[in-house]
Design a protein around this motif. Structure first.
Motif, short mmCIF file in Angstrom:
data_model
loop_
_atom_site.label_atom_id
_atom_site.label_comp_id
_atom_site.label_asym_id
_atom_site.label_seq_id
_atom_site.Cartn_x
_atom_site.Cartn_y
_atom_site.Cartn_z
N GLY A 197 16.64 6.93 27.31
CA GLY A 197 18.22 6.01 26.26
C GLY A 197 19.13 6.85 26.38
N CYS A 198 18.97 7.70 26.16
CA CYS A 198 20.08 9.02 26.03
C CYS A 198 20.58 8.55 27.00
CB CYS A 198 20.31 9.81 24.67
SG CYS A 198 20.28 9.90 23.01
N LYS A 233 18.65 12.67 23.41
CA LYS A 233 17.39 12.89 23.27
C LYS A 233 16.14 12.89 23.81
CE LYS A 233 18.46 15.02 18.42
NZ LYS A 233 19.74 15.51 18.44
N CYS A 234 16.23 11.57 24.93
CA CYS A 234 15.29 10.96 25.54
C CYS A 234 16.37 9.72 26.36
CB CYS A 234 14.99 9.43 24.46
SG CYS A 234 16.57 8.01 23.83
CU LIG Z 1 17.81 8.87 22.44
#
Ligand SMILES: [Cu+2]
Length: 69
Positions: A16-17, A13-14
């Motif tokens: 970070g993922c 999703k982002c």
């Molecule tokens: Cu994420």
């Protein structure tokens, strides 16, 4: 021998993922490059097939909390 796989992964999703998946996969001995794309819901991995395999890579992605389609 270097092999490449491209996996459709749900749950990215982002950034970070992307970084989470990359870190997990880079911990596997034999993984050479990882390219995780949230935009394309895809993870591309190049690995040394004498050291690891696509099943181990899929498992690591699942263990990190994402779904390999
Ligand atoms: Cu994420």
């Amino acid at each position: 021998m270097a092999e490449s796989i491209s996996l459709a992964v749900t749950g990215l999703k982002c950034a970070g993922c992307e970084s989470n998946v990359s870190t997990q996969l880079n911990n596997i001995e034999g993984v050479i490059t990882v390219n995780a794309s949230t935009k394309e819901s895809k993870v591309e991995v190049t690995f040394d097939s004498s050291k690891t395999n696509s099943a181990a890579i899929s498992q690591a992605i699942s263990d990190a909390g994402y779904v390999v389609d």
